[in-house]
Every structure is written in structure tokens, then in C-alpha cells.
Design an enzyme around this catalytic site. Structure first.
Site, PDB file in Angstrom:
ATOM      1  N   HIS A 152      -6.054 -19.337  12.643  1.00 58.27           N
ATOM      2  CA  HIS A 152      -7.447 -19.869  12.442  1.00 58.27           C
ATOM      3  C   HIS A 152      -8.121 -18.557  11.159  1.00 58.27           C
ATOM      4  O   HIS A 152      -8.690 -19.213  10.443  1.00 58.27           O
ATOM      5  CB  HIS A 152      -8.257 -20.029  13.419  1.00 58.27           C
ATOM      6  CG  HIS A 152      -9.518 -20.109  13.149  1.00 58.27           C
ATOM      7  ND1 HIS A 152     -10.212 -21.453  12.605  1.00 58.27           N
ATOM      8  CD2 HIS A 152     -10.831 -19.328  13.273  1.00 58.27           C
ATOM      9  CE1 HIS A 152     -11.411 -21.069  12.492  1.00 58.27           C
ATOM     10  NE2 HIS A 152     -11.752 -19.956  12.626  1.00 58.27           N
ATOM     11  N   CYS A 193     -12.534 -27.381  10.586  1.00 59.77           N
ATOM     12  CA  CYS A 193     -11.554 -26.556  10.244  1.00 59.77           C
ATOM     13  C   CYS A 193     -10.046 -27.182   9.794  1.00 59.77           C
ATOM     14  O   CYS A 193      -9.933 -27.912  10.990  1.00 59.77           O
ATOM     15  CB  CYS A 193     -11.417 -25.232  10.982  1.00 59.77           C
ATOM     16  SG  CYS A 193     -10.075 -24.156  10.279  1.00 59.77           S
ATOM     17  N   CYS A 230      -7.399 -25.971   9.956  1.00 58.93           N
ATOM     18  CA  CYS A 230      -6.000 -25.167  10.185  1.00 58.93           C
ATOM     19  C   CYS A 230      -5.125 -25.666  11.332  1.00 58.93           C
ATOM     20  O   CYS A 230      -5.824 -26.474  12.224  1.00 58.93           O
ATOM     21  CB  CYS A 230      -6.484 -23.504  10.702  1.00 58.93           C
ATOM     22  SG  CYS A 230      -7.040 -23.326  12.077  1.00 58.93           S
ATOM     23  N   ASP A 280       0.938  -1.167   0.012  1.00 58.19           N
ATOM     24  CA  ASP A 280       0.109   0.003  -0.086  1.00 58.19           C
ATOM     25  C   ASP A 280       0.933   1.312   0.025  1.00 58.19           C
ATOM     26  O   ASP A 280       1.972   1.152   0.548  1.00 58.19           O
ATOM     27  CB  ASP A 280      -0.972  -0.090   1.051  1.00 58.19           C
ATOM     28  CG  ASP A 280      -2.001   1.173   1.136  1.00 58.19           C
ATOM     29  OD1 ASP A 280      -2.244   1.639   0.087  1.00 58.19           O
ATOM     30  OD2 ASP A 280      -2.517   1.729   2.254  1.00 58.19           O
ATOM     31  N   GLY A 335      -1.136   6.149   1.445  1.00 60.20           N
ATOM     32  CA  GLY A 335      -2.338   7.031   1.249  1.00 60.20           C
ATOM     33  C   GLY A 335      -3.227   6.949   2.595  1.00 60.20           C
ATOM     34  O   GLY A 335      -4.019   7.658   2.815  1.00 60.20           O
ATOM     35  N   PHE A 336      -3.617   5.520   2.792  1.00 56.33           N
ATOM     36  CA  PHE A 336      -4.370   5.503   4.080  1.00 56.33           C
ATOM     37  C   PHE A 336      -4.219   5.825   5.253  1.00 56.33           C
ATOM     38  O   PHE A 336      -4.662   6.293   6.127  1.00 56.33           O
ATOM     39  CB  PHE A 336      -4.585   3.839   4.144  1.00 56.33           C
ATOM     40  CG  PHE A 336      -5.762   3.306   5.322  1.00 56.33           C
ATOM     41  CD1 PHE A 336      -7.223   3.467   4.998  1.00 56.33           C
ATOM     42  CD2 PHE A 336      -5.306   2.868   6.444  1.00 56.33           C
ATOM     43  CE1 PHE A 336      -7.890   3.139   5.760  1.00 56.33           C
ATOM     44  CE2 PHE A 336      -6.233   2.814   7.318  1.00 56.33           C
ATOM     45  CZ  PHE A 336      -7.517   2.678   7.207  1.00 56.33           C
ATOM     46  N   ASP A 394      -2.941   8.042  -2.879  1.00 58.15           N
ATOM     47  CA  ASP A 394      -4.439   8.659  -3.119  1.00 58.15           C
ATOM     48  C   ASP A 394      -4.689   9.468  -1.793  1.00 58.15           C
ATOM     49  O   ASP A 394      -3.914   9.372  -0.617  1.00 58.15           O
ATOM     50  CB  ASP A 394      -5.220   7.634  -3.187  1.00 58.15           C
ATOM     51  CG  ASP A 394      -5.371   6.432  -2.211  1.00 58.15           C
ATOM     52  OD1 ASP A 394      -4.331   6.347  -1.205  1.00 58.15           O
ATOM     53  OD2 ASP A 394      -6.485   5.981  -2.057  1.00 58.15           O
ATOM     54  N   CYS A 420      -7.016 -25.439  14.722  1.00 59.87           N
ATOM     55  CA  CYS A 420      -8.289 -26.085  14.800  1.00 59.87           C
ATOM     56  C   CYS A 420      -7.972 -27.593  15.160  1.00 59.87           C
ATOM     57  O   CYS A 420      -8.491 -28.562  15.634  1.00 59.87           O
ATOM     58  CB  CYS A 420      -9.271 -25.750  13.886  1.00 59.87           C
ATOM     59  SG  CYS A 420     -10.078 -24.145  14.244  1.00 59.87           S
ATOM     60  N   ASP A 430      -8.318  -7.125   0.853  1.00 57.31           N
ATOM     61  CA  ASP A 430      -7.187  -7.156   2.030  1.00 57.31           C
ATOM     62  C   ASP A 430      -7.871  -6.830   3.450  1.00 57.31           C
ATOM     63  O   ASP A 430      -8.708  -5.760   3.207  1.00 57.31           O
ATOM     64  CB  ASP A 430      -5.870  -6.450   1.665  1.00 57.31           C
ATOM     65  CG  ASP A 430      -6.342  -4.995   2.239  1.00 57.31           C
ATOM     66  OD1 ASP A 430      -6.850  -4.112   1.232  1.00 57.31           O
ATOM     67  OD2 ASP A 430      -5.880  -4.406   3.164  1.00 57.31           O
TER      68      ASP A 430
END
Length: 371
Positions: A334, A303, A305, A92, A95-96, A146, A308, A265
Site C-alpha cells: 500500500h 486506493c 492497491c 547507491d 556513501g550513505f 560521497d 486496499c 527514493d
RNA sequence: GGGUAGAUUCCCGAGCGGCCAAAGGGAGCAGACUGUAAAUCUGCCGUCUCUGACUUCGGUGGUCCGAAUCCACCUCUACCCA
């Protein structure tokens, strides 16, 4: 070097599966990209992130510029080498941060003067400088610099910010020289349809292999965000991926895909994990809460992962309550896996022309807060 | 046996005559979190028929218009002297 192919369009919903090719590998869309602002997905090793099946992650120009500095990253051989992540990376632009750190900055057409949140030192960021830094960092996809506005900004302010974003867009493209990096322009315009339409048209003059929609999920109600996406949809070219920036709650991802978005994202899976909340298909679980004290089920049954497969809700609650780092780590694993798996399932349903059904089923089961 | 200090709401701890249901921590409980200044932030945290009432500051009794705060005795704790 960069290519985007649409592989399948769902007959039921119009949503699509695509493949974005980058110098560090291919990305199947729709995709969720975990955020690793400081060149690390907080708490996780690249090995952990890879195991969640994330195919691309984010890093942040603003933060890495302040520390450790883009020259150091370049000296380390670029971001991929520095952080030991050999799949695609998107940076990024900062800008944020112009938005989120607004109390620390002054902005005009030239750029942004701001105080470092680290030591208070004064810095100047311009579109040219942001691109130069991103070039040095060496991510596969880089973002234009931006100006992002708050969800409730009035028309005049939103128009001014958009005018500046457009001005900067041109300067970003003039400055960008590295052909190994794809520069994405950003649609702004706050919650005003005419500004959004003006912005997307402008952005598409520049976009070569992808563009993004920014300035959403900045405090406005979800239906307003969906309305903006609906407004923009007819302007999208089919042959480029569309990236909705900063959006990542499970329900928003599903709603976004339905509205033609290909990339997302968000910090929310990792932040909520560190704060003790887990995503599940039946809604969010505040694992930190007392109800889970003696709950020996995995966070989400079924799940795949690491969290889990091995640990119970009771154990993770214990870790979170004890301020043990591992609690946030396991829930981060997770939550990211939950989102990458959600995207896998979405892609599968598109392949099978049943994303419309998937959407209805998901929305009927998933609840953000307590019901 | 003698002396000194002390006992405060789950814990630590402030208060030392009215502005005290009692500071501040901690623990506990709940909520928020969307391109990460967030392992952060916010709220609740004696009881209730909750814009008010009631019961609390080791125990009992007393002084005072009024006591967690002053006095007496008792109980317990810590340290010191024998």
C-alpha cells in the site's frame, strides 16, 4: 543509450514532467523509487513491486559487496537477473553508509576503513572500489562515492567532507568505464548555502544525464531542507533529472517537486509499513493502534492497491499485532503504491498546468502525525 | 482420610522481616522512523487532588517499632500415600 527529455512544464508552478530513458526502460518523472537495499524490496516479490507501478528501484553497493559479494552477483548475470527485476535499477554507492555506520569506520582522503556490521571484519572502500563494484553489479544508474554528514555538522566539518566528496568525484569519473551505466554525481555541503552552491557547480561539470542532491533529510528540520533546495534551484540545467536522495515522506515529495526535483527514493514507505503505519491522503494512519481494531474499511478508500482492494484495517492490525509477516507486506504494498500514485497524480496535474492547486490541496489535507 | 508443595499487581514469574507499588518476561497502550546494521527502537503500564498520599502480594487473626516475607487457623490448587 541514456536520454532525458522534458515533456511538459506546468504553467502554474514551473514543475515539470520528463522522461528518462535507460537500458532497461523509460522512467517518467517526477518519480518515486522504492528501496531494495539487499537486492529485494523488503517483503515484496518483484511481481508485487511491479504491481505498485514502480518503474525503477534501488539497491545498495555497500550491502551487496559485504554479502553476497559483487562477483557472485556478476556470476548470476548482474543484479537484474539475480533478483529478477527487469526494469531500471539504481545502486547507491555506500556513501550513505559512511554516514549511517559512522561508529564503525575511519575516514581519510584515500577512502574509508570500516568494520562489517555482519561479522566485524575489516574492509576498505574507496571511490575507485565503489565504482568497480557498481560496474559489476550492473545497475542502470550508479552513484558516486560521497561523504554524507549529519544535519548538525559544523561548517569546518561540512567543508572538509565536501572537499573530500569533490576529490572523490573526480576519481569516480576516472574509474567509471561501463557505458551502459549512468554515473550520477552528488551535491553535498550540509546546511551551508555557500558550500551547497560550490558543490552544485562542481557537480555539474561532471553530470551528463542526471545528478543528485545528497546530505539532506539527515536530521535537520524540513524547512531547512526546503531552503537548501530553493538555494540550489537556480543552478539546475533544464536538460538533466535532479535526484533528491533519501527523501520520501509524502509531504516532502510534494514540496520537492515544487522545488524542481524529479527523482526521489526512500526506505520510509516500507519501514513504516513494517512498523504498522500506513500513508493516506488525509495523513498517516497508525494501523497498529487500538482505534482500528474493529475498523473494517480498507486502509485507504479508493486506493487501487492489492492491499486496499482486498483487506480491512482490522485484519491488517491483527496481522501486525500478531507479528505476522503478511501485515508488513500488505502495508508495504500500500505505502509504495500510495507514493507511485501520488507521483502519477502530480504528473497529471503538471500536464494540466495545475500542480500549484494540487500542491495546496495536498498540503491542506495531509498530516504526518496526529493532528 | 494422611502427607508434601504452593497461592504475588491482566498472564508467567522473582522477592522470603525494613532499601517493595514489589525484579524480569509477556500481553496491553502510545510514540518515533526520510540514499535500511530498523518485521526496529523508545516511553507508559495499582489508584489518586501525583516531587506526595493512599490501597495491594488467597482469607481472617496474631507476633513485631515495622510483614508479600514470621506464627495460627481457614479456603483453594498440584502431586504423593491410603
Amino acid at each position: 543509450m541514456f536520454k532525458y527529455e522534458v515533456l511538459k512544464v506546468c504553467k502554474q508552478s514551473g514543475a515539470r514532467v520528463g522522461k528518462l530513458t535507460t537500458p532497461h526502460g523509460e522512467i517518467l518523472t517526477p518519480v518515486f523509487m522504492p528501496v531494495g537495499t539487499n537486492a529485494t524490496v523488503k517483503g515484496l516479490t518483484p511481481r508485487d513491486v511491479e504491481e505498485t507501478k514502480a518503474s525503477i528501484i534501488l539497491a545498495n553497493t555497500f550491502h551487496l559487496y559485504l554479502r553476497p559479494g559483487e562477483d557472485l552477483v556478476a556470476k548470476a548475470g548482474g543484479l537484474h537477473n539475480f533478483m529478477q527485476w527487469n526494469k531500471p535499477i539504481l545502486t547507491d554507492s555506500g556513501g550513505f553508509q559512511v554516514f549511517s555506520l559512522s561508529k564503525l569506520r575511519k575516514i581519510n582522503d584515500d577512502g574509508v576503513t570500516f568494520s562489517s556490521y555482519i561479522d566485524g571484519s575489516k574492509h576498505f572502500m574507496s571511490p575507485e572500489k565503489a565504482i568497480q563494484i557498481e560496474n559489476k553489479l550492473g545497475a542502470d544508474i550508479i552513484m558516486a562515492f560521497d561523504e554524507c554528514t549529519e544535519g548538525n555538522a559544523d561548517y569546518a566539518e561540512s567543508r572538509t567532507a565536501l572537499r573530500r566528496t569533490n576529490l572523490w568525484l573526480d576519481r569516480c569519473y576516472k574509474e567509471h568505464k561501463n557505458e551502459n551505466q549512468m554515473l550520477f554525481p552528488i551535491v553535498q555541503g550540509n546546511m551551508y548555502k555557500d558550500l551547497r552552491i560550490e558543490s552544485v557547480k562542481r557537480v555539474l561539470d561532471y553530470a551528463k544525464c542526471g545528478f543528485s542532491i545528497g546530505g539532506l533529510s539527515v536530521g535537520e528540520p524540513k524547512p531547512v531542507m526546503y531552503e537548501m533546495l530553493d538555494t540550489l534551484r537556480e543552478f539546475y540545467p533544464v536538460d538533466q533529472p535532479r535526484y533528491l536522495m533519501g527523501v520520501g515522506s509524502p509531504d516532502c515529495l510534494v514540496e520537492g517537486v515544487l522545488r524542481g526535483i524529479d527523482m526521489f527514493d526512500c526506505v520510509i514507505p516500507t519501514r513504516m509499513a513494517r512498523n504498522g503505519t500506513a500513508f493516506t491522503r488525509n495523513g498517516n494512519l497508525t494501523i497498529r493502534n487500538a482505534t482500528f481494531a474493529e475498523d473494517f474499511l480498507p486502509v485507504e478508500e479508493g486506493c487501487d492497491c492489492y492491499c486496499c482492494r482486498n483487506f480491512s484495517r482490522a485484519y491488517i492490525r491483527h496481522l501486525i499485532k500478531s507479528d505476522e509477516i503478511l501485515g508488513g507486506v500488505l502495508l508495504s504494498i500500500h505505502n509504495i503504491r500510495f507514493l507511485t500514485k501520488l507521483m502519477e497524480d502530480i504528473r497529471q496535474s503538471i500536464w494540466e498546468d495545475r500542480f500549484g492547486d494540487f500542491y495546496k490541496d495536498f498540503v491542506s489535507k495531509y498530516k504526518w502525525g496526529k493532528s
